[in-house]
Design a protein around this motif. Structure first.
Motif, mmCIF file in Angstrom:
data_model
loop_
_atom_site.group_PDB
_atom_site.id
_atom_site.type_symbol
_atom_site.label_atom_id
_atom_site.label_comp_id
_atom_site.label_asym_id
_atom_site.label_seq_id
_atom_site.Cartn_x
_atom_site.Cartn_y
_atom_site.Cartn_z
ATOM 1 N N LEU A 152 43.724 38.871 43.356
ATOM 2 C CA LEU A 152 45.103 38.892 42.879
ATOM 3 C C LEU A 152 45.562 40.327 42.693
ATOM 4 C CD1 LEU A 152 45.276 37.969 39.085
ATOM 5 C CD2 LEU A 152 43.162 38.519 40.243
ATOM 6 N N ALA A 153 46.877 40.498 42.663
ATOM 7 C CA ALA A 153 47.456 41.803 42.371
ATOM 8 C C ALA A 153 47.559 41.963 40.867
ATOM 9 C CB ALA A 153 48.841 41.919 43.006
ATOM 10 N N ASP A 154 47.362 43.191 40.365
ATOM 11 C CA ASP A 154 47.531 43.413 38.932
ATOM 12 C C ASP A 154 49.023 43.440 38.621
ATOM 13 O OD1 ASP A 154 48.013 46.610 37.710
ATOM 14 O OD2 ASP A 154 48.134 46.189 39.854
ATOM 15 N N PRO A 155 49.405 43.351 37.334
ATOM 16 C CA PRO A 155 50.838 43.269 36.996
ATOM 17 C C PRO A 155 51.664 44.460 37.470
ATOM 18 C CG PRO A 155 49.497 42.552 35.141
ATOM 19 C CD PRO A 155 48.552 43.114 36.151
ATOM 20 N N TRP A 223 42.677 46.651 30.353
ATOM 21 C CA TRP A 223 43.072 47.031 31.704
ATOM 22 C C TRP A 223 43.979 48.249 31.659
ATOM 23 C CZ3 TRP A 223 42.228 47.373 36.559
ATOM 24 C CH2 TRP A 223 43.255 47.594 37.480
ATOM 25 N N ASP A 224 43.601 49.288 32.404
ATOM 26 C CA ASP A 224 44.397 50.506 32.496
ATOM 27 C C ASP A 224 44.967 50.594 33.908
ATOM 28 O OD1 ASP A 224 45.399 53.099 32.751
ATOM 29 O OD2 ASP A 224 43.855 53.968 31.463
ATOM 30 N N GLY A 228 43.393 52.368 37.042
ATOM 31 C CA GLY A 228 42.773 51.280 37.789
ATOM 32 C C GLY A 228 41.384 50.944 37.294
ATOM 33 N N VAL A 229 41.213 50.961 35.980
ATOM 34 C CA VAL A 229 39.901 50.700 35.387
ATOM 35 C C VAL A 229 39.967 49.472 34.483
ATOM 36 C CG1 VAL A 229 38.131 51.578 33.809
ATOM 37 C CG2 VAL A 229 39.154 53.103 35.510
ATOM 38 N N LEU A 230 39.015 48.551 34.697
ATOM 39 C CA LEU A 230 38.875 47.369 33.861
ATOM 40 C C LEU A 230 37.668 47.577 32.950
ATOM 41 C CD1 LEU A 230 40.000 44.371 33.539
ATOM 42 C CD2 LEU A 230 38.012 43.707 34.912
ATOM 43 N N GLU A 231 37.875 47.454 31.632
ATOM 44 C CA GLU A 231 36.810 47.710 30.656
ATOM 45 C C GLU A 231 36.481 46.431 29.881
ATOM 46 O OE1 GLU A 231 36.052 50.263 26.540
ATOM 47 O OE2 GLU A 231 37.950 50.430 27.620
#
Length: 347
Positions: A152-155, A223-224, A228-231
């Motif tokens: 999916l695309a991020d927001p 989510w940043d 583009g980093v998911l923590e």
């Protein structure tokens, strides 16, 4: 046609298990009830569907070993194929999404993500790129190799996110709008053996929640979109302590106001209700309610956010629920027969 489209739903299903393909249903705007209008089996195993932003085109995966993607014109009373289904150059596509002028598929069996450019009529063209996932997990039966389950695309629309059950990770990619090339940007590691399946973003665009199939849990993430980093921040159980047996969570959806989140739990045949705090970083299990069928493969909120729909694959029905605005708890309101149901999409 805008009003008609808003009052319709499309149900995907597994044709190899007796499903009707893509079923068109009218939606009662007052009660949320679905009334089937017809179906098409023009695509084998259209297990997941997504619509174009304007609601004029419906896209479907063909979840077969020689995976395909297809598009339907849905501006008329019946879906009409926009050309023949296109190979995705991957096996067993389970999910698809739109991003940057492309249709993306997550190919479970081959552990890859495919980008197909969209033609002027909205249909997909030949694959522009295929990004292969690499790695494995500790489960010898389910994680010997990559298994991309969702894309999916991020927001923000800047990134493409793919969830891989086989590698216990979520990948963040860049998609070149001109060439369709997918480039790996970052990879977030989740707990080994958790088996991440699907991800849902919070309305604030700064948090995401990953439902884990091999452990009945939900991983809360920060989510940043800038970097583009998911923590990953931590896991929350989606069934009460002490519950045993076959439990395979399948889907998570977040309420439009970000106060509640719901998770479908196959085997346990329940819908978990979780409350989210104001920060979006804490999820608390409130309760679980029966899904009204067996093996809920997918959950969908209607456009109003007041009703929840469960696609119960093995009992062959779609059930819908009215959501209590104060508690987030769904109450069963109705059901229809839908053999081998796999998802519901509103257009």
């Amino acid at each position: 046609m805008g009003t008609d489209r808003a009052a319709r739903a499309f149900i995907g299903s597994f044709t190899t298990a007796g499903g009707r393909g893509v079923t068109v249903a009218a939606v009662d705007q007052e009660t949320g009830a679905l009334s089937p209008l017809g179906s098409t089996a023009a695509v084998a195993n259209p297990s997941f569907l997504v619509s174009s932003p304007d609601g004029s085109v419906l896209y479907a995966v063909g979840e077969t070993s020689d995976g395909r993607a297809a598009a339907f014109d849905i501006t008329g009373p019946e879906p009409r194929l926009l050309g023949e289904p296109v190979p995705v150059d991957g096996a067993g596509p389970t999910h698809l999404a739109l991003a940057a002028g492309h249709l993306l598929t997550a190919n479970y069996e081959s552990g890859s993500v495919t980008a197909l450019p969209l033609r002027p009529d909205g249909g997909p063209g030949p694959a522009a790129s295929v990004l292969a996932h690499h790695g494995c997990g500790p489960d010898p039966d389910r994680q010997r190799e990559p298994h991309a389950h969702q894309v999916l695309a991020d927001p923000s629309g800047r990134w493409v996110v793919s969830v891989d059950l086989g590698t216990d990770s979520v990948r963040v990619c860049e998609l070149d709008r001109q060439t369709g090339a997918l480039r790996l940007h970052a990879e977030a590691a989740l707990r080994p053996g958790s088996g991440p399946r699907h991800l849902a973003f919070h309305p604030d665009g700064r948090h995401a929640y990953v439902v884990n199939e091999l452990a009945p849990t939900l991983t809360v993430c920060r989510w940043d979109a800038g970097s583009g980093v998911l923590e990953p921040l931590g896991e929350t159980a989606v069934v009460a302590h002490g519950v045993r047996g076959e439990i395979y969570p399948s889907e998570a959806v977040v309420g439009h106001d970000g106060r509640f989140l719901w998770v479908a739990c196959r085997g346990h045949d329940s819908i978990a209700v979780l409350a989210l705090d104001e920060t979006g970083e804490e999820a608390r299990l409130v309760t679980g309610v029966a899904c009204g069928g067996h093996w809920p493969r997918d959950l969908t909120l209607d456009p109003s956010g007041r009703r929840l729909y469960a696609s119960n694959e093995r009992s062959g029905d779609v059930t819908w629920f009215a959501i209590d605005a104060a508690t987030g708890i769904p109450a069963l309101a109705g059901s229809i027969e839908a053999p081998a149901a796999s998802c519901v999409v509103f257009c």
